[in-house]
Every structure is written in C-alpha cells, then in structure tokens.
Design a protein around this motif. Structure first.
Motif, PDB file in Angstrom:
ATOM      1  N   PHE A 373       0.831  -1.204   0.000  1.00 47.37           N
ATOM      2  CA  PHE A 373       0.000   0.000   0.000  1.00 47.37           C
ATOM      3  C   PHE A 373       0.864   1.252   0.000  1.00 47.37           C
ATOM      4  O   PHE A 373       0.583   2.218  -0.722  1.00 47.37           O
ATOM      5  N   SER A 374       1.909   1.254   0.812  1.00 52.25           N
ATOM      6  CA  SER A 374       2.781   2.423   0.912  1.00 52.25           C
ATOM      7  C   SER A 374       3.428   2.753  -0.433  1.00 52.25           C
ATOM      8  O   SER A 374       3.433   3.908  -0.875  1.00 52.25           O
ATOM      9  N   LEU A 375       3.966   1.745  -1.093  1.00 51.48           N
ATOM     10  CA  LEU A 375       4.654   1.969  -2.379  1.00 51.48           C
ATOM     11  C   LEU A 375       3.682   2.455  -3.449  1.00 51.48           C
ATOM     12  O   LEU A 375       3.921   3.465  -4.128  1.00 51.48           O
ATOM     13  N   TYR A 376       2.577   1.732  -3.624  1.00 52.70           N
ATOM     14  CA  TYR A 376       1.657   2.058  -4.721  1.00 52.70           C
ATOM     15  C   TYR A 376       0.815   3.296  -4.428  1.00 52.70           C
ATOM     16  O   TYR A 376       0.489   4.059  -5.350  1.00 52.70           O
ATOM     17  N   SER A 377       0.466   3.535  -3.153  1.00 48.77           N
ATOM     18  CA  SER A 377      -0.303   4.745  -2.846  1.00 48.77           C
ATOM     19  C   SER A 377       0.547   5.991  -3.065  1.00 48.77           C
ATOM     20  O   SER A 377       0.032   7.030  -3.518  1.00 48.77           O
ATOM     21  N   THR A 378       1.849   5.903  -2.776  1.00 48.49           N
ATOM     22  CA  THR A 378       2.744   7.035  -3.031  1.00 48.49           C
ATOM     23  C   THR A 378       2.824   7.327  -4.525  1.00 48.49           C
ATOM     24  O   THR A 378       2.780   8.490  -4.949  1.00 48.49           O
ATOM     25  N   ALA A 379       2.928   6.275  -5.321  1.00 49.24           N
ATOM     26  CA  ALA A 379       2.977   6.449  -6.777  1.00 49.24           C
ATOM     27  C   ALA A 379       1.683   7.065  -7.306  1.00 49.24           C
ATOM     28  O   ALA A 379       1.709   8.005  -8.116  1.00 49.24           O
ATOM     29  N   PHE A 380       0.540   6.561  -6.832  1.00 50.34           N
ATOM     30  CA  PHE A 380      -0.754   7.091  -7.270  1.00 50.34           C
ATOM     31  C   PHE A 380      -0.934   8.541  -6.831  1.00 50.34           C
ATOM     32  O   PHE A 380      -1.398   9.394  -7.611  1.00 50.34           O
ATOM     33  N   MET A 381      -0.591   8.840  -5.596  1.00 50.39           N
ATOM     34  CA  MET A 381      -0.776  10.189  -5.079  1.00 50.39           C
ATOM     35  C   MET A 381       0.118  11.188  -5.814  1.00 50.39           C
ATOM     36  O   MET A 381      -0.302  12.309  -6.111  1.00 50.39           O
ATOM     37  N   ILE A 385      -1.557  14.398  -7.878  1.00 55.73           N
ATOM     38  CA  ILE A 385      -1.361  15.821  -7.565  1.00 55.73           C
ATOM     39  C   ILE A 385      -0.335  16.480  -8.490  1.00 55.73           C
ATOM     40  O   ILE A 385      -0.011  17.657  -8.319  1.00 55.73           O
ATOM     41  N   GLY A 386       0.178  15.727  -9.452  1.00 53.21           N
ATOM     42  CA  GLY A 386       1.063  16.316 -10.450  1.00 53.21           C
ATOM     43  C   GLY A 386       2.499  16.535 -10.005  1.00 53.21           C
ATOM     44  O   GLY A 386       3.171  17.452 -10.496  1.00 53.21           O
ATOM     45  N   LEU A 387       3.006  15.684  -9.118  1.00 53.97           N
ATOM     46  CA  LEU A 387       4.406  15.783  -8.719  1.00 53.97           C
ATOM     47  C   LEU A 387       5.299  15.194  -9.809  1.00 53.97           C
ATOM     48  O   LEU A 387       4.936  14.201 -10.440  1.00 53.97           O
ATOM     49  N   GLU A 388       6.463  15.814 -10.019  1.00 58.52           N
ATOM     50  CA  GLU A 388       7.378  15.338 -11.058  1.00 58.52           C
ATOM     51  C   GLU A 388       7.710  13.864 -10.842  1.00 58.52           C
ATOM     52  O   GLU A 388       7.945  13.433  -9.713  1.00 58.52           O
ATOM     53  N   PRO A 389       7.745  13.059 -11.909  1.00 58.32           N
ATOM     54  CA  PRO A 389       8.001  11.610 -11.777  1.00 58.32           C
ATOM     55  C   PRO A 389       9.284  11.279 -11.022  1.00 58.32           C
ATOM     56  O   PRO A 389       9.296  10.370 -10.187  1.00 58.32           O
ATOM     57  N   THR A 390      10.368  12.013 -11.295  1.00 62.59           N
ATOM     58  CA  THR A 390      11.638  11.709 -10.606  1.00 62.59           C
ATOM     59  C   THR A 390      11.533  11.954  -9.111  1.00 62.59           C
ATOM     60  O   THR A 390      12.098  11.198  -8.314  1.00 62.59           O
ATOM     61  N   LEU A 391      10.792  12.983  -8.725  1.00 68.12           N
ATOM     62  CA  LEU A 391      10.611  13.267  -7.300  1.00 68.12           C
ATOM     63  C   LEU A 391       9.694  12.233  -6.643  1.00 68.12           C
ATOM     64  O   LEU A 391       9.919  11.833  -5.499  1.00 68.12           O
ATOM     65  N   THR A 392       8.685  11.802  -7.374  1.00 67.27           N
ATOM     66  CA  THR A 392       7.784  10.773  -6.840  1.00 67.27           C
ATOM     67  C   THR A 392       8.533   9.473  -6.599  1.00 67.27           C
ATOM     68  O   THR A 392       8.375   8.828  -5.553  1.00 67.27           O
ATOM     69  N   LEU A 502       6.659   2.513 -12.194  1.00 69.04           N
ATOM     70  CA  LEU A 502       7.029   3.549 -13.164  1.00 69.04           C
ATOM     71  C   LEU A 502       5.859   3.901 -14.071  1.00 69.04           C
ATOM     72  O   LEU A 502       5.686   5.073 -14.443  1.00 69.04           O
ATOM     73  N   ALA A 503       5.051   2.893 -14.413  1.00 63.32           N
ATOM     74  CA  ALA A 503       3.885   3.148 -15.263  1.00 63.32           C
ATOM     75  C   ALA A 503       2.872   4.037 -14.542  1.00 63.32           C
ATOM     76  O   ALA A 503       2.247   4.924 -15.155  1.00 63.32           O
ATOM     77  N   ILE A 504       2.703   3.814 -13.242  1.00 61.45           N
ATOM     78  CA  ILE A 504       1.747   4.617 -12.470  1.00 61.45           C
ATOM     79  C   ILE A 504       2.257   6.052 -12.341  1.00 61.45           C
ATOM     80  O   ILE A 504       1.509   7.015 -12.495  1.00 61.45           O
ATOM     81  N   VAL A 505       3.558   6.164 -12.034  1.00 63.93           N
ATOM     82  CA  VAL A 505       4.161   7.500 -11.857  1.00 63.93           C
ATOM     83  C   VAL A 505       4.051   8.320 -13.127  1.00 63.93           C
ATOM     84  O   VAL A 505       3.829   9.538 -13.117  1.00 63.93           O
ATOM     85  N   GLY A 506       4.238   7.646 -14.275  1.00 57.09           N
ATOM     86  CA  GLY A 506       4.094   8.331 -15.563  1.00 57.09           C
ATOM     87  C   GLY A 506       5.389   8.706 -16.217  1.00 57.09           C
ATOM     88  O   GLY A 506       6.266   9.330 -15.787  1.00 57.09           O
TER      89      GLY A 506
END
Length: 506
Positions: A373-381, A385-392, A502-506
């Motif tokens: 949950f922690s890993l995937y919820s962070t990626a989804f969130m 909210i539009g955070l840069e992929p590298t920062l996510t 990576l796919a979720i992050v975009g």
C-alpha cells in the motif's frame, strides 16, 4: 535468639583521645561463647576492640579524634580488575563491530563487481539469520555464544542508530535547492497523508487477522538496552569539536583536503547535538526531537565555519557528505554504518523467533499489505497531484528505513537519493511526534496492532517513540521495522513491480 555483629574489615585503625593510648579489651569470638549459635555459621574473628570504638562506652565529650585509615591490598586489586575489564570490553566491542562493518564492506564490493542489483546487506542479513537458525537446531550453545559475542556491537548500533539517519537532514538545504517550492509542498502533503494512511492500513490489517486467528500473546524475549550518555562523553566530544574547529580555521587542509579537515568538528558537533537532544525532557522532545537537535547543531557548526572562513554555508555542507570514499566527510562516516544496521536485523529477528513464529499470520499479512500500500499509494498520489516523476520515485520508500530505502531507489534511474533519505527521516519524525495520539484516536488497543502499525509507517524513529512509553509493543515494532524494509526491498527487486510503479508514476 542471638545475633552476630558484622565487622567491616579495616587493615589498620588507631584512635587517640587526649593523647593517651587506650588499652584494648580482648574479646573472644569462639562459638561456645554465643548462646544458641548456629554451628554452621562462621563468626568473624575479632582480635581487639578499643573502648572508644564502642559507642555505649564513649563519654559525651567534645575532644578531637583522629582516624588514620590504610587501604587494603584488595582495593588496589579491585581497581586493577576494573581497568582490565574496561579494556577487554572495549576490545570486545571493537572486534565484534569491526567484523560486522568488514562483512558489510566486502559484501558490497562483491555485489558491485558481480553487477548484482540487490541490496548486499540484505543478503548478508539472510545469511547470518540462516546460520543462527541452523546452529540453534544443531548446536544451541554455539548459537547463544555467537549472539553473546556480537552483543556489544548490537548495543552500540542500537545506541547510536538515530545518528546514522542525520546526514540526510543536515544536507537537506542542499538536497532541495533544485526542488520548486510547489513541489516541496506536494512532497510534504504526500508524506503526512501517506504516513497516516499507511498507519491505518497496517493497524486495521493486523486487527482483522488477530480476530481470525485468535492467538494469545506470550511474553517476548527481554531486549537489552544501551547505557545512557554521560557528562564525560559530552565533555570529550566538546573538546574534540572546539579544538578541531580552531585547527581547521587555521589550517584548512591540515588533513589533506577540506572535507577531511572539517570532518572531526562536523562529526563532533553532530554527536553533541544528539547527546544534548537525548537528554531533553520528554515533553520538549515531542516538538524538538533529538534528531532535529542533532541536525541543527551540525548545520550551525557548518554555518559558523563558513562564516569565519569566508567559504560560505553551502560549500561546508558539501564537505559534510561528499559520497566519495577517498575523501569522506562526517556524513559519509555516519552513513557507512547503515549496512551494519541491516545486518543487525538478523540478530534481532533470531532473538524474537518464537514470537515471529507464534504471530506469523498477523505479522506477515499486515506487513505485506502495508508495504505494498505504501509503495503504490505514493505512486498514485504523486501522479494525482502532479508531482514530477523523478521526485515521486525518490520518495517511494518513505516508510522504509533509510538503509534499505537508499538500496531501493538505487534500482531506479534519475532519482535524488538525498531527497529519499530526507523524506524517510521526515516521515519518521512525523510518526515519532504523533503516533501515540493517532493510535488512540483510531482505537488500536492491541499491542501487536500498535507495534506493527507504528513500525510499518514510521520505521525506527516511530518505533523508538512508541516503545519508550509502551514497552509491550517494542518486540512487534522491532520485528515490523526490519521486515517492512526487507519485504519492500524484495518486492522492488522484481522487475515487473518496478515497471508497474514507473507506469503509475508516468
């Protein structure tokens, strides 16, 4: 029933009164003079007693008495024995800790040479745990002897553990230099909201499984606690810090490079901040955690040196953590212990193996759910909210201890590892300050649920904060603290999982 008076052994005692020698009163201590004496009891032999030594024979006068004492040879022997024990204890610590550090170093080199993308320290931890289990089955005495041998090193790691997380906070001003303010606000939102969500998911998962299996709790194995800090340690580090600070100002390249020359005083002030912070009242620690005090002390030392040397604040922070093995800074020395922290998990899990086996369903189910949950919820969130992929990606392992979080992000490309470490420490600080109140509001009364929820969401810092007030939750905190990082590392080592994130992050 007669009583036998105990006599304190003095090697020599002379009492003079009005400059006149007193005549001794001869006493016999043979058993026949003691009515109803137990023959098995040995009565101390008393050769002579002076009248002035017997309080009921002393007149009430104000004359001066001179007492002459002569130390017995046993006192000297005791001092010598204490010195010898101290020397042997230090040697034991150096050897046991040195073996762990050397094992971590050589494992890391071997994995790099073989181009293996898996945390080397984690592999070493599994090896140590396997050896301990095999020895426990075949030669239990050997397993216990191995645990006893490494006990000083484990206590050292436990005592200084929060200090190994500090470098990421010290250089935080450098790490966020290129991060826009809006992105920084989004990261803070993810850390706070993510911590609360992870804690709730882990706690409710543990409670749900507890209701199904209905396993009764048993007392956990007692866990040794390291000794508190002394004023002598504080004074010693103070002398080292001030002396090396002055020397570095006068001779900037005294130790060959600026980073090595700044290392002693930056390390010294970091340690001083931690010792002082650890001694603060518990109420003040809620808002001013020892790690914050520690990071501030290091930053203030860097700022002062930058001011007096005219080099500036940011270059000195650069000397604090160089990430160059041939030119280390104070932060490199501290973070060099992170691998040994992972190796120490093997001993902690072995010590609590009975507890892990008894509550395996609750522990492994809730940790698996909470970590995923922690890993995937962070990626989804981050995506939402539009955070840069590298920062996510850099903050994906926010709920995993620094030592393993850095190993996880190294599996991805283009990440900011300094931001990763800072995000992990900030998550831990949030948990340390608010975990108990949130657990109470969520009605988590079960020690297993409270321990697992805390460690799965706020790793070591949350564990330390909760276990200080709820020692019954400590074993489950310690188990979940290690297993969350281990499971997260194993999951992220699978290419399919990394690709999905990576796919979720975009």
């Amino acid at each position: 029933m007669a009583t036998t008076a105990s006599v304190v052994s003095w090697s020599y005692l002379t009492i003079t009164k009005n400059h006149h020698r007193q005549h001794p009163i001869k006493l016999s201590s043979s058993k026949q003079h003691l009515p109803n004496a137990n023959p098995s009891l040995k009565t101390p032999q008393i050769s002579a007693v002076y009248p002035s030594q017997l309080k009921f024979l002393q007149p009430r006068t104000h004359s001066k008495r001179i007492v002459v004492l002569k130390s017995s040879p046993s006192d000297t022997t005791s001092v010598t024995s204490n010195i010898l024990l101290t020397v042997l204890g230090v040697a034991h610590l150096v050897v046991s800790l040195g073996i762990i550090l050397a094992a971590d170093k050589y494992l890391k080199q071997a994995f790099v040479s073989a181009a293996i993308k898996f945390p080397s320290a984690l592999f070493g931890m599994f090896c140590i745990f396997t050896v301990l289990v095999i020895l426990d089955v075949t030669v239990p005495a050997a397993a216990n002897a191995l645990m006893d041998f490494f006990q000083p090193a484990l206590l050292f790691i436990q005592r200084w553990l929060p200090l190994f997380y500090v470098p990421s906070l010290v250089i935080l001003p450098l790490a966020v230099q290129d991060v826009p303010a809006a992105s920084g606000a989004k990261i803070c939102l993810i850390l706070v909201g993510g911590w609360l969500a992870s804690l709730a998911v882990a706690g409710y998962s543990a409670i749900a499984v507890r209701k199904l299996v209905k396993t009764e709790m048993i007392p956990a194995e007692p866990m040794a606690k390291p000794s508190p800090f002394s004023s002598l340690e504080l004074a010693a580090w103070g002398v080292i810090s001030v002396a090396s600070f002055v020397a570095a100002l006068k001779y900037p390249e005294l130790l060959g490079t600026n980073a090595r020359t700044c290392l002693p005083f930056l390390l010294g002030f970091t340690v001083i901040g931690y010792i002082v912070g650890s001694g603060l009242p518990s109420g003040l620690k809620k808002v001013f955690h020892p790690i914050i005090c520690c990071a501030l002390a290091a930053d203030l030392a860097a700022f002062a040196f930058g001011y007096f040397s005219k080099l500036g604040f940011y270059p000195i922070l650069g000397y604090y953590l160089t990430k160059v093995s041939s030119n280390p800074g104070a932060g490199d020395i501290l973070m060099g212990f992170l691998g040994s922290v992972i190796l120490s998990f093997a001993f902690s899990m072995f010590k609590q193996r009975k507890l892990v086996k008894r509550h395996a369903a609750e522990i492994f189910t809730s940790i698996t759910v909470a970590t995923l949950f922690s890993l995937y919820s962070t990626a989804f969130m981050g995506r939402f909210i539009g955070l840069e992929p590298t920062l996510t990606i850099s903050i994906l392992p926010r709920c995993i201890t620094v030592a393993l979080a850095l190993s996880i992000v190294s599996l991805f490309e283009g990440v900011n590892s300094s931001l990763t470490a800072a995000a992990v420490v900030l998550t831990g600080l949030i948990g340390a300050n608010f975990v108990q109140a949130v657990l109470d509001n969520l009605k988590f009364d079960d020690p297993i649920a409270r321990g697992i929820a805390t460690a799965s969401s706020a790793h070591g810092l949350g564990t330390a904060a909760l276990s200080a007030k709820e020692p019954e939750a400590l074993p489950f905190c310690a188990i979940a603290y290690g297993l969350t990082g281990i499971f997260g590392s194993l999951v992220c080592s699978v290419p399919l999982v990394r690709q999905s994130l990576l796919a979720i992050v975009g």
